[in-house]
Design a protein around this motif. Structure first.
Motif, PDB file in Angstrom:
ATOM      1  N   GLY A 154      -8.003   4.038   2.760  1.00  0.00           N
ATOM      2  CA  GLY A 154      -7.820   2.928   1.826  1.00  0.00           C
ATOM      3  C   GLY A 154      -7.354   1.672   2.531  1.00  0.00           C
ATOM      4  O   GLY A 154      -7.848   0.566   2.265  1.00  0.00           O
ATOM      5  N   LEU A 155      -6.409   1.835   3.443  1.00  0.00           N
ATOM      6  CA  LEU A 155      -5.887   0.674   4.183  1.00  0.00           C
ATOM      7  C   LEU A 155      -6.955   0.092   5.100  1.00  0.00           C
ATOM      8  O   LEU A 155      -7.076  -1.133   5.236  1.00  0.00           O
ATOM      9  N   GLN A 199     -10.102   0.042   4.571  1.00  0.00           N
ATOM     10  CA  GLN A 199     -11.021  -0.714   3.717  1.00  0.00           C
ATOM     11  C   GLN A 199     -10.416  -2.060   3.343  1.00  0.00           C
ATOM     12  O   GLN A 199     -11.090  -3.080   3.352  1.00  0.00           O
ATOM     13  N   ASP A 200      -9.120  -2.051   2.994  1.00  0.00           N
ATOM     14  CA  ASP A 200      -8.446  -3.285   2.576  1.00  0.00           C
ATOM     15  C   ASP A 200      -8.388  -4.312   3.698  1.00  0.00           C
ATOM     16  O   ASP A 200      -8.527  -5.515   3.472  1.00  0.00           O
ATOM     17  N   ILE A 237      -1.009   4.712  -0.346  1.00  0.00           N
ATOM     18  CA  ILE A 237      -2.314   4.394   0.244  1.00  0.00           C
ATOM     19  C   ILE A 237      -2.615   5.330   1.421  1.00  0.00           C
ATOM     20  O   ILE A 237      -1.717   5.746   2.157  1.00  0.00           O
ATOM     21  N   SER A 238      -3.881   5.650   1.597  1.00  0.00           N
ATOM     22  CA  SER A 238      -4.318   6.492   2.713  1.00  0.00           C
ATOM     23  C   SER A 238      -4.799   5.597   3.846  1.00  0.00           C
ATOM     24  O   SER A 238      -5.017   4.398   3.662  1.00  0.00           O
ATOM     25  N   SER A 239      -4.996   6.195   5.019  1.00  0.00           N
ATOM     26  CA  SER A 239      -5.513   5.421   6.147  1.00  0.00           C
ATOM     27  C   SER A 239      -6.904   4.876   5.819  1.00  0.00           C
ATOM     28  O   SER A 239      -7.255   3.761   6.210  1.00  0.00           O
ATOM     29  N   ARG A 253      -0.732  10.910  -4.715  1.00  0.00           N
ATOM     30  CA  ARG A 253      -0.501   9.464  -4.823  1.00  0.00           C
ATOM     31  C   ARG A 253       0.258   9.131  -6.101  1.00  0.00           C
ATOM     32  O   ARG A 253       1.137   8.271  -6.104  1.00  0.00           O
ATOM     33  N   GLY A 259       0.811  -1.216   0.000  1.00  0.00           N
ATOM     34  CA  GLY A 259       0.000   0.000   0.000  1.00  0.00           C
ATOM     35  C   GLY A 259       0.837   1.254   0.000  1.00  0.00           C
ATOM     36  O   GLY A 259       0.521   2.235  -0.690  1.00  0.00           O
ATOM     37  N   TYR A 265       1.880   2.501  -3.257  1.00  0.00           N
ATOM     38  CA  TYR A 265       0.836   3.162  -4.044  1.00  0.00           C
ATOM     39  C   TYR A 265       0.265   4.394  -3.336  1.00  0.00           C
ATOM     40  O   TYR A 265      -0.801   4.878  -3.687  1.00  0.00           O
ATOM     41  N   ASN A 289       3.841   7.232  -6.348  1.00  0.00           N
ATOM     42  CA  ASN A 289       3.882   5.903  -6.953  1.00  0.00           C
ATOM     43  C   ASN A 289       4.603   5.830  -8.293  1.00  0.00           C
ATOM     44  O   ASN A 289       5.299   4.845  -8.580  1.00  0.00           O
ATOM     45  N   ARG A 329     -10.306   3.285  10.679  1.00  0.00           N
ATOM     46  CA  ARG A 329      -9.389   4.240  10.054  1.00  0.00           C
ATOM     47  C   ARG A 329      -8.261   4.624  11.031  1.00  0.00           C
ATOM     48  O   ARG A 329      -7.129   4.834  10.629  1.00  0.00           O
TER      49      ARG A 329
END
Length: 880
Positions: free
Chosen positions: A724-725, A727-728, A720-722, A793, A715, A718, A797, A733
Motif C-alpha cells: 500500500g505504501l 503504491q502511495d 498500511i502494508s508495504s 488492519r 499510513g 491505518y 486502526n 515494495r
C-alpha cells in the motif's frame, strides 16, 4: 399411482449453497449460509415434487475415496473451509429435528448410498428423484429415476432435470456411458484423473464409435487424434482406475427402512427453535401457529378515534415506562405506537385520521414526553425532527443501544432487536408490508402498517432492560448515557438548523463546470482521433490500449480496466489520460454536487442533512441526504464548492479542525516516548519523523522526504502494508518495507502496541477505544487470507480512529451545550470528521472562539495536548 422418493446428496448441496450465497452469521457468530441455501433448495424441491419419502445421504468422512491406489491423489483436493465445516453438524441437527432420515456408511461415499437406495426404490415400483450437484450421478438416470442438478447463475438458482432420454440428448451418450466419459476425460471436481490430453469432445467421439473404454483400447491404434492414441497406449491404467472411481456402487450393504423415511410433518416445534436460533425468519411462516406471535398480537389495538386516543394518552400517564414509536417517512407522520406494562402489556397503534391529525399526534407526543416519564423508542431522533424535547435523561433509544453492542449491522430493526434481546421472532417490515414504503402501506395495507407500529413500540419497551444490562456487562453503559444519548440531541439540533446555500452561486458553479467539461470532451476526441463515449470503460479501453497502444492495459472479461489507479500511472506521460481523469473529476463534481445538492435545498434556503450515529463500525458520524462530509478537498475546483455554503446575514463561519488527532491518539495509546516527546516539544511531527527514519539532520529534511514521512505517519495509523505504501509513494515494495521498518525502529513501542491490538482482537474477538467502544473483528477468524489481513488492519486502526471519533463527539456535545446555556445565537451546523463548523453571530465571534478552543482541547486529556486550527470566513471555503 406410483409413490415417490426424494434422495439428496447432503455434502454436494451444502457445498453448492455455501459458495452460491453470501456469508451469513447468526447472533452467536455461527456461519449459516450453507444451511440456509440447503433448506431453500429443499423446500423448493418438496413443493415441486411432493414426495412420499425423503432421505439425505452424507459422506461419513468427507471426502472419502473408493480406491486404495488412489490415496496419494486425494492430497490435491482442497481442504473444506472452516466456515463450511462448522455448518455440517448443525445441518444434521436441523434435519434430525425435522424428522428427516439421514444415511451414512463407513467405506462408502454418499453417491454409493444414493445409487443403492435409488435402484432398490425403483425395483419397488417407486419414482425416484436424486438432488445433487454431482454429474457423476447421471449414470443412475432411467425412465423412473430423475437426477436434478441445481445451477446458480447471476444469483438465481435453476434446476436441470435428467431422465435417461435427457442424458442422451445432452451428452449423446447413455447414462451408463457417463461412467466411460468420466474415465476418459476425468473430473477435477471429484479428483478423477482421466487420460492426459483427452477432453469431453474427444472422449464423446471415441465413445460414440467404440462404446466403452475397453473396446476403445482394443482399437487404440486407430484412434484419432494422435494424442488420444498416445494417451491410451501410455496411460490406459489411469483410464481403468478412473472408470472404477467414477462408477457408483448400486448394491452397497446399507440397511434402509422405507417406512422410517416417510415424510410426516417436517415443521416440528424442535425445528422451529432451530430456525429461530439460526435467524431464518423467512422460513418461520411455514410452521403452524406456535402461539408466541399471536399471543403478543392479542394485546395490539388499532385506534383512529379521537376520543379513544385522548383516553389512551391519559392512561399512559399512569405508567412509569412507556414505549413510543413515531413512524414517519419523508416528512409525513404515518402512525404512533404506544406500549406499557410489564406483566400485562398493552400496545396501541394510533393512525392519523379525522380529528387525529398528524399535528395532533406530534403535539400530544411532545406533551407526553415532557411529563418526566421514562420513554423507550427505537429512534428518538425521528421524534426530535418534529418536537423540542429538552432532556435525554428520561429517554432510551433501543436502536442506539443495539448499535453499540453490535456496530457491524447495517440497520437495527425491531425484529432484529426482538430476536437478539427478547428471544422473539417477529415478522419483519417486509413480511408485513412486502416491498411497499410506509407511505404506500398507509393507503394499501393499513392493518399491517398498524401491526408494524405496534411491534416497534412493544420491542422498544420490552428490550430496554436487557439492552441496558448488556451495555453494563460490556462496560459500555457510560458510553451510551454520557456520549451517544447526548450526541443524539446535538445531531438533531444540527439537522434542524441546516446550512445555508447560495443557490445562484451553486448554479453558476455547475455552469462553469459544464463549460470546462465540454471543452475537455472536444480535446479528448481530437487527441483520440474520433468521437466516443468517454464514460464507457469499454470504449475508452479500446481507444487507449488498442487504437493508441498505450502501455499498461489490463484486459478483463468485460474489456480493459480503466480504473483510476491504472490511468493515474499513465497520466504524467500522456495528456489524453490526464484530460480523461480531469473530465471524470469534473463530471462527478457536477452530477453529485452542483446538480445533486440543488435538489436538497429546502424552502428556508438551507440544506438539512441527516447525521447518522449507527452506520460506521468505528463510531464515526456519517452524513446522508446529502452527504456533506464528502465535499472534495483534494483539488482546488472541489474546494471551491465550499464557497456556496454561507452564513446568514449578520453571521460568519467559524471553523475549527483538530490537528493530527489520530497521530496524537496513537502517541497516547502506544505510550511511545519519542512520539510523545516530539508532540510535547511542538515539533513538526512529519519533519522529525523524516529526520529519524532517513537518518538526516532535522534542518536538512527535503519537502519530498517530509511528504514521504507524512504518508508513513498516517499510513501506520491505518495499518498500511508495504504494498500500500509503495503504491502511495510510487516506490518499490522493498523501499516501502524499509521505510516501515525504520519507522518502527524510530518509534519502537508503536509496533508492539499495534501487534498487541491484533492479538487482543484474536483473543477477545474485538478491540476497544479509550472510551470502551467496541469494534468486533470477525474477519480474523476467516479462512480467507485477504479477509484475515483486512481484519488485522481493522484491529490496528479501529481503536485509534474510534477514539478520535469519540473525542470529536464529546467536543460537539459540550460546544452545543455551552452555546445554548450561554444564550448565544451562534449554532453548530456541521461536523466533518475532525472539523466543526459554527454559524457564528458576528458579535459573538470572540466568545464562541473561546468556547470552541476550550471544549475541543479539553474533550480528552491525553499524554499529548490536543491542538486545533481555527479560522473565520464569509463562506465555508474562507473559513477552512
Amino acid at each position: 399411482m406410483r409413490e415417490k422418493i426424494l434422495l439428496i446428496d447432503g455434502h454436494s448441496i451444502l457445498n453448492r449453497a455455501f459458495y452460491g450465497l453470501p456469508d451469513l452469521t447468526n447472533a452467536e457468530g455461527l456461519h449459516t449460509n450453507a444451511i440456509y441455501g440447503f433448506l431453500n433448495i429443499l423446500f423448493k424441491i418438496l413443493e415441486e415434487e411432493k414426495p412420499d419419502y425423503l432421505t439425505v445421504a452424507f459422506d461419513l468422512h468427507a471426502p472419502t475415496f473408493r480406491h486404495k491406489q488412489y490415496e496419494a491423489y486425494k492430497g490435491t483436493r482442497k481442504p473444506m473451509p472452516m466456515e463450511l465445516r462448522e455448518q455440517i453438524p448443525v445441518m444434521k441437527d436441523v434435519l434430525s429435528a425435522m424428522g428427516v432420515t439421514m444415511i451414512t456408511k463407513e467405506g462408502y461415499e454418499a453417491d454409493d448410498l444414493l445409487g443403492t437406495v435409488a435402484k432398490k426404490s425403483e425395483e419397488k415400483g417407486m419414482d425416484v428423484t436424486i438432488l445433487s450437484g454431482d454429474r457423476d450421478l447421471l449414470q443412475l438416470a432411467s425412465s423412473h429415476i430423475c437426477i436434478r442438478i441445481p445451477k446458480t447463475k447471476g444469483g438465481k438458482t435453476t434446476i436441470e432435470d435428467y431422465y435417461e432420454n435427457d442424458v442422451k440428448e445432452a451428452y449423446q451418450l447413455t447414462p451408463l456411458q457417463i461412467i466411460e466419459l468420466k474415465a476418459l476425460m476425468g473430473d477435477t471436481a471429484d479428483n478423477i484423473p482421466g487420460l492426459p490430453g483427452v477432453g469431453e469432445k474427444t472422449a464423446t467421439k471415441i465413445l460414440l464409435e467404440y462404446g466403452t473404454v475397453e473396446n476403445a483400447k482394443a482399437h487404440a491404434e486407430e484412434l484419432k487424434p494422435n494424442k488420444a492414441k498416445t494417451a491410451f497406449l501410455e496411460h490406459y491404467d489411469l483410464a481403468v482406475l478412473s472408470k472404477e472411481l467414477a462408477t457408483i456402487c448400486i448394491d452397497s450393504p446399507i440397511e434402509y427402512d422405507w417406512e422410517g423415511a416417510k415424510i410426516h410433518n417436517l415443521y416440528t416445534p424442535e425445528a422451529y427453535e432451530f430456525f429461530k436460533e439460526l435467524e431464518f425468519k423467512n422460513f418461520l411462516s411455514r410452521f403452524e401457529d406456535t402461539g408466541e406471535e399471536n399471543k403478543i398480537e392479542e394485546s395490539f389495538r388499532y385506534i383512529t378515534d379521537f376520543t379513544e386516543t385522548e383516553k389512551i394518552f391519559e392512561r399512559a400517564l399512569e405508567e412509569p415506562v412507556v414505549g413510543i414509536e413515531l413512524l414517519e417517512e419523508k416528512g409525513q407522520i404515518l402512525g404512533l405506537g404506544l406500549a406499557w406494562g410489564e406483566e400485562e402489556t398493552e400496545v396501541y397503534s394510533i393512525l392519523p385520521q379525522g380529528f387525529v391529525t398528524e399535528d395532533y399526534l406530534i403535539e400530544k407526543t411532545q406533551e407526553f414526553c415532557q411529563q418526566g416519564k421514562l420513554i423507550a423508542s427505537l429512534n428518538i431522533k425521528a421524534m426530535l425532527r418534529y418536537m423540542d424535547l429538552k432532556s435525554h435523561n428520561d429517554m432510551f433509544d433501543a436502536g442506539l443501544a443495539a448499535y453499540l453492542l453490535n456496530p457491524l449491522k447495517s440497520e437495527y430493526t425491531y425484529d432484529d432487536i426482538a430476536k437478539e434481546f427478547l428471544g422473539e421472532m417477529f415478522p419483519a417490515k417486509e413480511d408485513l408490508l412486502g416491498k411497499l414504503s410506509y407511505i404506500k402501506a398507509a393507503n394499501e395495507k393499513e392493518e399491517e402498517l398498524a401491526k408494524s407500529v405496534c411491534y416497534m413500540a412493544y420491542t422498544a419497551l420490552k428490550s430496554r432492560t436487557s439492552l441496558l444490562e448488556a451495555l453494563e456487562k460490556e462496560n459500555m453503559k457510560e458510553l451510551y448515557t454520557d456520549m451517544e444519548m447526548p450526541l443524539l440531541f446535538t445531531l438533531a439540533d444540527m439537522e434542524k438548523e441546516g446550512i445555508l446555500v447560495e443557490a445562484e452561486a451553486l448554479k453558476e458553479y455547475g455552469e462553469k463546470l459544464q463549460v470546462r467539461i465540454e471543452a475537455l470532451e472536444k480535446e479528448i476526441w481530437e487527441q483520440a482521433g474520433e468521437e466516443f463515449n468517454i464514460n464507457s470503460p469499454k470504449q475508452l479501453g479500446v481507444i487507449l490500449f488498442e487504437k493508441l497502444e498505450l502501455p499498461g492495459g489490463k484486459k478483463t472479461k468485460t474489456g480493459y480496466s480503466t480504473a483510476a489507479d491504472v490511468l493515474e500511472k499513465l497520466a504524467p506521460e500522456h495528456k489524453l489520460v490526464a484530460d480523461i481523469l480531469e473530465y471524470r473529476q469534473l463530471t462527478k463534481l457536477k452530477s453529485t454536487y452542483a446538480d445533486g445538492l440543488a435538489n436538497y435545498i429546502a424552502e428556508d434556503g438551507r440544506i438539512h442533512s441527516t447525521f447518522n450515529q449507527t452506520i460506521t463500525a468505528t463510531g464515526r458520524i456519517s452524513s446522508t441526504e446529502p452527504n456533506l462530509q464528502n465535499i472534495p478537498v483534494r483539488t482546488e475546483l472541489g474546494r471551491l464548492l465550499r464557497k456556496v455554503f454561507i452564513p446568514k446575514d449578520g453571521f460568519i463561519f467559524l471553523d475549527a479542525d483538530y490537528s493530527q488527532i489520530e497521530l496524537r491518539v496513537l502517541a497516547h495509546m502506544s505510550g511511545d516516548e519519542k512520539l510523545i516527546q516530539a508532540y510535547q516539544e511542538a515539533q513538526d511531527i512529519h519533519r522529525i519523523t523524516a529526520s529519524q527514519v532517513f537518518h538526516i539532520p532535522f534542518d536538512e529534511v527535503t519537502p519530498l522526504q517530509r511528504r514521504n514521512a507524512k504518508a508513513v505517519n498516517f499510513g501506520i495509523v491505518y495499518g498500511i502494508s508495504s504494498f500500500g505504501l509503495s503504491q502511495d509513494l510510487s516506490i518499490s515494495r522493498k523501499e516501502a518495507a524499509q521505510y516501515i521498518e525504520s519507522y518502527f525502529q524510530t518509534y519502537p513501542k508503536i509496533k508492539g502496541f499495534l501487534d498487541g491490538l491484533v492479538e487482543e482482537a484474536k483473543e477477545k474477538g474485538y478491540v476497544s477505544t479509550l472510551f470502551h467502544r467496541r469494534r468486533p473483528v470477525p474477519e480474523l477468524k476467516s479462512s480467507n487470507f485477504m479477509q484475515r489481513s483486512f481484519g488485522e488492519r481493522v484491529a490496528m486502526n479501529s481503536p485509534i480512529q474510534g477514539t478520535a471519533a469519540d473525542i470529536i463527539k464529546i467536543a460537539m456535545i459540550r460546544v452545543n451545550k455551552r452555546l445554548k446555556e450561554e444564550n448565544l445565537k451562534s449554532r453548530l451546523v456541521l461536523q466533518v470528521h475532525d472539523e466543526l463548523l459554527i454559524e457564528t453571530a458576528k458579535e459573538e465571534v470572540e466568545q464562541v472562539s473561546a468556547i470552541l478552543e476550550q471544549e475541543m482541547k479539553e474533550a480528552a486529556h491525553l499524554s499529548v495536548a490536543l491542538e486545533i486550527d481555527m479560522h473565520t470566513g464569509e463562506n465555508w471555503y474562507e473559513a477552512k
